[in-house]
Design a protein around this motif. Structure first.
Motif, PDB file in Angstrom:
ATOM      1  N   SER A 155     -38.745  56.359 -81.365  1.00 37.15           N
ATOM      2  CA  SER A 155     -37.385  55.599 -81.138  1.00 37.15           C
ATOM      3  C   SER A 155     -37.722  54.311 -80.350  1.00 37.15           C
ATOM      4  CB  SER A 155     -36.604  56.786 -80.405  1.00 37.15           C
ATOM      5  OG  SER A 155     -37.523  56.862 -79.018  1.00 37.15           O
ATOM      6  N   GLY A 156     -39.058  53.984 -80.216  1.00 35.91           N
ATOM      7  CA  GLY A 156     -39.124  52.795 -79.343  1.00 35.91           C
ATOM      8  C   GLY A 156     -39.615  51.685 -80.401  1.00 35.91           C
ATOM      9  N   GLY A 157     -39.964  50.369 -79.771  1.00 31.70           N
ATOM     10  CA  GLY A 157     -40.059  49.052 -80.511  1.00 31.70           C
ATOM     11  C   GLY A 157     -40.945  49.496 -81.720  1.00 31.70           C
ATOM     12  N   VAL A 158     -42.132  50.049 -81.469  1.00 35.98           N
ATOM     13  CA  VAL A 158     -43.148  50.130 -82.564  1.00 35.98           C
ATOM     14  C   VAL A 158     -42.552  51.148 -83.565  1.00 35.98           C
ATOM     15  CG1 VAL A 158     -45.326  50.365 -83.576  1.00 35.98           C
ATOM     16  CG2 VAL A 158     -45.007  49.123 -81.158  1.00 35.98           C
ATOM     17  N   SER A 179     -37.537  61.633 -77.904  1.00 34.47           N
ATOM     18  CA  SER A 179     -36.611  62.830 -77.357  1.00 34.47           C
ATOM     19  C   SER A 179     -35.270  63.059 -78.170  1.00 34.47           C
ATOM     20  CB  SER A 179     -36.183  62.165 -75.753  1.00 34.47           C
ATOM     21  OG  SER A 179     -35.400  60.935 -76.276  1.00 34.47           O
ATOM     22  N   LYS A 182     -32.417  60.718 -78.980  1.00 26.91           N
ATOM     23  CA  LYS A 182     -32.553  59.596 -79.753  1.00 26.91           C
ATOM     24  C   LYS A 182     -32.893  59.894 -81.315  1.00 26.91           C
ATOM     25  CE  LYS A 182     -34.186  57.072 -76.055  1.00 26.91           C
ATOM     26  NZ  LYS A 182     -35.143  56.074 -75.331  1.00 26.91           N
ATOM     27  N   TYR A 197     -39.940  66.172 -78.342  1.00 27.28           N
ATOM     28  CA  TYR A 197     -41.059  66.460 -77.838  1.00 27.28           C
ATOM     29  C   TYR A 197     -40.681  67.265 -76.236  1.00 27.28           C
ATOM     30  CZ  TYR A 197     -40.199  62.345 -74.749  1.00 27.28           C
ATOM     31  OH  TYR A 197     -39.914  61.305 -74.232  1.00 27.28           O
ATOM     32  N   GLY A 239     -49.590  54.072 -75.888  1.00 24.97           N
ATOM     33  CA  GLY A 239     -49.668  55.240 -74.906  1.00 24.97           C
ATOM     34  C   GLY A 239     -49.645  54.936 -73.573  1.00 24.97           C
ATOM     35  N   GLU A 240     -48.800  55.013 -72.882  1.00 29.39           N
ATOM     36  CA  GLU A 240     -48.744  54.455 -71.407  1.00 29.39           C
ATOM     37  C   GLU A 240     -49.054  55.681 -70.543  1.00 29.39           C
ATOM     38  OE1 GLU A 240     -47.691  51.178 -70.816  1.00 29.39           O
ATOM     39  OE2 GLU A 240     -48.058  51.411 -72.833  1.00 29.39           O
ATOM     40  N   ALA A 271     -53.248  44.931 -82.738  1.00 28.60           N
ATOM     41  CA  ALA A 271     -52.569  44.026 -83.796  1.00 28.60           C
ATOM     42  C   ALA A 271     -52.750  42.702 -83.683  1.00 28.60           C
ATOM     43  CB  ALA A 271     -51.049  44.349 -83.621  1.00 28.60           C
TER      44      ALA A 271
END
Ligand SMILES: NC(=O)c1ccc[n+]([C@@H]2O[C@H](COP(=O)([O-])OP(=O)(O)OC[C@H]3O[C@@H](n4cnc5c(N)ncnc54)[C@H](OP(=O)(O)O)[C@@H]3O)[C@@H](O)[C@H]2O)c1
Length: 326
Positions: A155-158, A179, A182, A197, A239-240, A271
């Motif tokens: 659900s994020g940018g990438v 999540s 989203k 998750y 991965g943060e 990238a």
């Protein structure tokens, strides 16, 4: 011209709005009047100087470059020596050091014509995150028609681009992890099944995938390998929260070293920003196979607040700020 400015590493409180002289394009560079710019976690890493390994490239004690931001869309204002493919007035998108400014210098190799189907805010969302998703699936993951794909961090940018691109590149099945709040968004992008998750782990029901794109969550390598079919491929994108020094890079590096000795293929990559991929992505957008999920756009003056949304995990898709109007 107005810029977002930063003198020291830190959070959003280190950002100010400042008037600075306009930059000039050099050889093979284009000066772009920025209409919109997007924010990604890479921008936040450079802003905070974390993980600390980042500072080896950006300045040990303070950032050498003061204007943050990389991805932009706008209109060509002037071209530097040797530039032939672009002229003042062209609508473009690409990546530049210092995109959060009214004017930015973009290397011509990182620029492409803005797809007609995307407005400036939608186009500004593309240049960092969508090529990352494209390269992860096509070049590193070597996706084949009919394969099953799992996108972790969808659900994020990438991830919002990865779900759509897996479909466009011929995946037989695309499942996604994000999540629950989203899940509808990710389903609307073409995911077959969305795994929340916060309630369950992917693979808990015994399912396996040919290609897993690991964008978020920092799951251990052994856990991720259990998600793969016998000859499956695991691609580490990010991965943060992987540690203050290296941000968890040892996980990816360890897996890559293991890859030649196991039946799975385990790969990581950084990238490459380039205009060619932006042209490919533009064609997909104009063909109706790719759209941007824009969080915002937020006014330029509220850039710090917009970046804070990313830090708080509130973003749905890509955070975009409008830099200048018509
Ligand atoms: N390799 C490269 O060259 C490259 C290039 C660009 C970015 N990156 C990296 O890629 C990563 C993602 O960037 P981004 O811009 O897409 O970030 P983002 O917009 O913040 O998206 C992160 C996603 O991760 C999901 N997520 C959070 N915790 C999760 C968990 N435990 N399990 C599964 N999903 C989880 C979030 O879902 P919810 O919000 O629904 O919880 C969200 O969809 C970052 O680490 C970034 O540095 C790498």
């Amino acid at each position: 011209m107005k810029t977002i400015w930063q003198d020291r590493y830190g959070g959003e409180d280190t950002l100010t709005l400042r008037d600075t002289p306009a930059p000039e394009p050099g050889k093979d560079e284009v000066l772009v009047r920025v209409r919109a710019a997007s924010i990604d976690l890479g921008t936040r890493h450079l802003m905070t100087g974390l993980p600390l390994a980042v500072r080896l490239g950006t300045g040990l004690r303070a950032p050498r470059k003061h204007v943050p931001g990389r991805a932009l869309a706008g209109v060509v204002e002037a071209v530097g020596e040797g530039v032939t493919g672009f002229a003042p007035g062209d609508e473009v998108y690409g990546t530049a050091a210092g995109a959060l400014a009214e004017l930015a210098v973009v290397p011509v190799a990182r620029l492409a014509r803005k797809p007609a189907s995307l407005d400036f805010a939608q186009a500004a969302a593309v240049p960092v995150s969508a090529p990352t998703a494209l390269q992860g699936l096509r070049d590193i993951g070597r996706i084949k028609a009919g394969q099953s794909v799992l996108v972790i961090g969808a659900s994020g940018g990438v991830g919002t681009y990865a779900v759509q691109l897996a479909r466009a590149l011929g995946a037989g099945r695309v499942d996604a992890v994000c999540s629950g709040a989203k899940a509808d968004l990710v389903r609307s992008l073409g995911a077959d099944d969305v795994i929340d998750y916060t309630r369950t782990e992917p693979g808990a029901d015994g399912r396996r995938w040919d290609l897993v794109l690991d964008i978020a969550g920092n799951r251990p390598v052994a856990t991720l390998r259990r998600l793969l079919t016998p000859r499956g491929t695991l691609v580490f994108v990010g991965g943060e929260s992987g540690g203050r020094w290296t941000g968890g890079m040892h996980r990816q590096l360890g897996a890559t070293a293991l890859s030649p000795f196991v039946h799975h293929r385990l790969a990581m990559y950084v990238a490459r920003e380039n205009g060619r991929d932006l042209e490919t992505l533009g064609e997909l957008a104009d063909a109706g196979q790719l759209r941007s999920v824009v969080d915002g756009p937020y006014p330029f003056e509220e850039t710090a607040r917009a970046i804070a949304r990313l830090d708080a995990g509130q973003a749905r898709g890509k955070i975009v700020v409008t830099v200048s109007g018509d």
